[in-house]
Scaffold this active site. Structure first.
Site, PDB file in Angstrom:
ATOM      1  CG  ASN A  43      -2.214  -0.776   0.974  1.00 31.22           C
ATOM      2  OD1 ASN A  43      -2.329  -1.485  -0.020  1.00 31.22           O
ATOM      3  ND2 ASN A  43      -3.153  -0.659   1.881  1.00 31.22           N
ATOM      4  N   GLY A  49      -0.453  11.394  -1.821  1.00 33.32           N
ATOM      5  CA  GLY A  49      -0.465  12.749  -1.249  1.00 33.32           C
ATOM      6  C   GLY A  49       0.759  13.115  -0.445  1.00 33.32           C
ATOM      7  CD  GLU A 116      -3.083  15.190   1.409  1.00 37.17           C
ATOM      8  OE1 GLU A 116      -3.652  14.353   2.122  1.00 37.17           O
ATOM      9  OE2 GLU A 116      -2.159  14.917   0.637  1.00 37.17           O
ATOM     10  CG  ASP A 220      -3.292 -11.596   3.379  1.00 36.32           C
ATOM     11  OD1 ASP A 220      -4.370 -12.134   3.083  1.00 36.32           O
ATOM     12  OD2 ASP A 220      -2.536 -11.082   2.536  1.00 36.32           O
ATOM     13  CG  HIS A 241      -9.547   8.625  -1.518  1.00 42.25           C
ATOM     14  ND1 HIS A 241      -9.905   9.538  -2.490  1.00 42.25           N
ATOM     15  CD2 HIS A 241      -8.413   9.102  -0.953  1.00 42.25           C
ATOM     16  CE1 HIS A 241      -9.017  10.520  -2.508  1.00 42.25           C
ATOM     17  NE2 HIS A 241      -8.092  10.278  -1.593  1.00 42.25           N
ATOM     18  NE  ARG A 288      -8.472  11.179   2.555  1.00 41.85           N
ATOM     19  CZ  ARG A 288      -7.334  10.506   2.536  1.00 41.85           C
ATOM     20  NH1 ARG A 288      -7.252   9.360   3.184  1.00 41.85           N
ATOM     21  NH2 ARG A 288      -6.296  10.962   1.885  1.00 41.85           N
ATOM     22  CG  HIS A 349      -8.103   5.497   0.676  1.00 41.21           C
ATOM     23  ND1 HIS A 349      -7.193   5.257  -0.330  1.00 41.21           N
ATOM     24  CD2 HIS A 349      -7.551   6.462   1.446  1.00 41.21           C
ATOM     25  CE1 HIS A 349      -6.140   6.057  -0.175  1.00 41.21           C
ATOM     26  NE2 HIS A 349      -6.336   6.783   0.913  1.00 41.21           N
ATOM     27  CD  GLU A 373      -4.776   0.363   5.387  1.00 47.89           C
ATOM     28  OE1 GLU A 373      -5.994   0.354   5.098  1.00 47.89           O
ATOM     29  OE2 GLU A 373      -3.881   0.551   4.531  1.00 47.89           O
TER      30      GLU A 373
END
Length: 518
Positions: A43, A49, A116, A220, A241, A288, A349, A373
């Site tokens: 990822n 960004g 952002e 996983d 996203h 978002r 996302h 993540e």
């Protein structure tokens, strides 16, 4: 069987940063990185960004970044973790730069800072619109210089090895002793015994099919940790996203970075109306979750399959300089940003939950760590602030490294059995796995997407039970391959998302249930 001191599952920013640090500190110890595709595929590679961190102390401050993160997290962040990550972040980025990562600078050599959605100040450092790729390049180059790091590409981690594999061990505490791994080239399965194991396996976007994540993002690490009885939390908080390129297909999508909206692009419906202003006064720069729901609502009202991102009013040469990859990709899809609007839809996302870890990256299992993540640190709360994810990965890799350095795990003397494949047969066709994967993805998009309700979630739970039983039957009776293991993992992750969505009785951040929309 293979033996190693430190086993790391995943070769993104989190995993490779930890590998480099351990290798430099312990030159006589073995570091093994297992990754299921090419070592550069993660990822991290697709992050466009940038990384949010406070470098301009005249215009910005740690406190402002902390406040922005807490606002995005909608009351569910761990404030202690937020403060720690944001204050340590610039140090980790300077370290990354010392390893060769290059970020955009102005004529005076100062870092160029972007802004952002959800950020009150310009604080996002970037490498054009391919920041993650640059970080991955620098980290892989660094690992190449270190002799005690072994990277095993095209190796799939199947399951963590715990007391479950040793019924003779009578203990209340669950420990991790390594993992069973499938060599995807030869098809052989073997154990890797490790003093400690770190999950850095990334996200789970493929559970939804329509995602900005690469094909490897099938949850996983989370699924393995769940089966090993580690604590998993906040799985209901999935960030969609708002602006993934829509080409008319339900599959992995090219991400149109949030920075494009920060640069001044407008979201329009088919009529040309800037509809997001009807939902939030910040318009395109709202967080978002708000922008995604606005798009979802607009699409449902109009019956259209997408909305549009309009860059035609922007300075096109500046746009090309800032976003060359996005510009070229759109052009390849017959979208000229000087004249055409980009068709976009929300897509899965980022996962804000995952394997629960403490401030040192320790999970609820002894000798098992997690970062990136796949972990749930408390930084993101109910919704991740843009560009905080790579920051979290770098900081937590460092936290795990420092904890291990002070608390070196003991070598285990336990004997690990070989993988038992007796009685299994070859799967005659992969078509059944493809069908069940598509079935799962459609179920999740339909019943557990941007906007949910309890009736749909209960229906999803019932349908998933049947899919789980069918998948487990395939798993028990057939020789394992990557597609089968991935399907099994995605079914487990889908179960966690649905069940934890049903438990939540309020709307927070990225979780929106129509039944609680009062």
């Amino acid at each position: 069987m293979m033996e190693t001191n430190f086993l790391i599952i995943g070769s993104g920013a989190a995993g490779l940063t930890l590998a480099v640090k351990l290798a430099e500190k312990f030159p006589k110890k073995k570091i093994t990185v297992v990754t299921k595709a090419h070592q550069s595929e993660s990822n991290t590679k697709y992050a466009q960004g940038g990384v949010a961190a406070v470098f301009d102390l005249k215009e910005d401050s740690f406190q402002k970044h902390i406040e922005d993160t807490l606002i995005a997290g909608d009351g569910l962040c761990d404030k202690k973790v937020v403060e720690m990550v944001i204050k340590e972040g610039p140090l980790r980025l300077r370290e990354l730069m010392s390893w060769g990562a290059n970020f955009d600078t102005n004529a005076d050599g100062e870092l160029t800072l972007g802004k952002e959605g959800g950020h009150s100040k310009f604080r996002v450092i970037h490498h054009k619109d391919t920041t993650g790729n640059e970080i991955e390049r620098a980290l892989l180059a660094r690992t190449d210089q270190l002799q005690n790091i072994t990277i095993l590409p095209h190796h799939f981690a199947i399951d963590l090895i715990t007391e479950h594999h040793f019924p003779e061990l009578k203990t209340e505490e669950i420990s991790c002793y390594g993992t069973y791994v499938l060599d995807q080239i030869s098809g052989s399965i073997f154990a890797i015994k490790a003093d400690c194991t770190t999950l850095a396996s990334g996200g789970m976007g493929q559970v939804y099919g329509h995602t900005t994540n690469p094909a490897v993002a099938t949850g996983d690490g989370i699924a393995m940790a769940y089966r090993a009885k580690a604590r998993i939390e906040n799985m209901e908080f999935i960030q969609f996203h708002p602006t993934a390129f829509y080409d008319g297909k339900n599959q992995s999508s090219f991400l149109i970075s949030e920075a494009v909206r920060g640069f001044g692009a407008f979201l329009r419906n088919k009529k040309g109306e800037r509809f997001v202003l009807d939902y939030d006064a910040r318009g395109e720069l709202a967080s978002r979750d708000i922008v995604s729901r606005a798009i979802d609502s607009e699409m449902k009202k109009s019956g259209e399959e997408c909305v549009f991102l309009d860059c035609t009013h922007l300075e096109i040469q500046e746009l090309k300089i800032h976003f060359p990859n996005i510009y070229e990709t759109c052009l390849k899809n017959n979208i000229d940003l000087e004249e055409d609007w980009i068709p976009v839809v929300p897509a899965s996302h980022y996962l804000c939950g995952g394997v629960v870890v403490d401030i040192d990256g320790k999970t609820s299992l002894k000798n098992l760590f997690a970062c990136g993540e796949c972990s749930h640190t408390g930084l993101h709360g109910a919704n991740r602030l843009a560009s905080n994810s790579l920051l979290e990965a770098l900081v937590y890799a460092d936290r795990i490294f420092k904890y291990i350095s002070k608390n070196l795990p003991l070598r285990t003397t336990i004997s690990i059995a070989e993988w038992n494949e007796s009685g299994v047969e070859m799967l005659k066709s992969s078509e059944i796995l493809q069908q069940k994967t598509v079935e799962l993805q459609q179920l999740m998009r339909r019943f557990a997407g941007v906007v949910r309700n309890n009736k749909d979630l209960k229906e999803a739970s019932i349908r998933l039970e049947g899919l789980y039983a069918e998948t487990e039957d395939l798993y028990q009776k057939h020789k394992l391959n990557t597609s089968l293991c991935q399907l099994r993992n995605m079914v487990n992750v889908a179960h966690l998302i649905i069940q934890q969505s049903l438990v939540r009785k309020e709307n927070r951040g990225g979780y929106f249930n129509e039944d609680y929309n009062q």
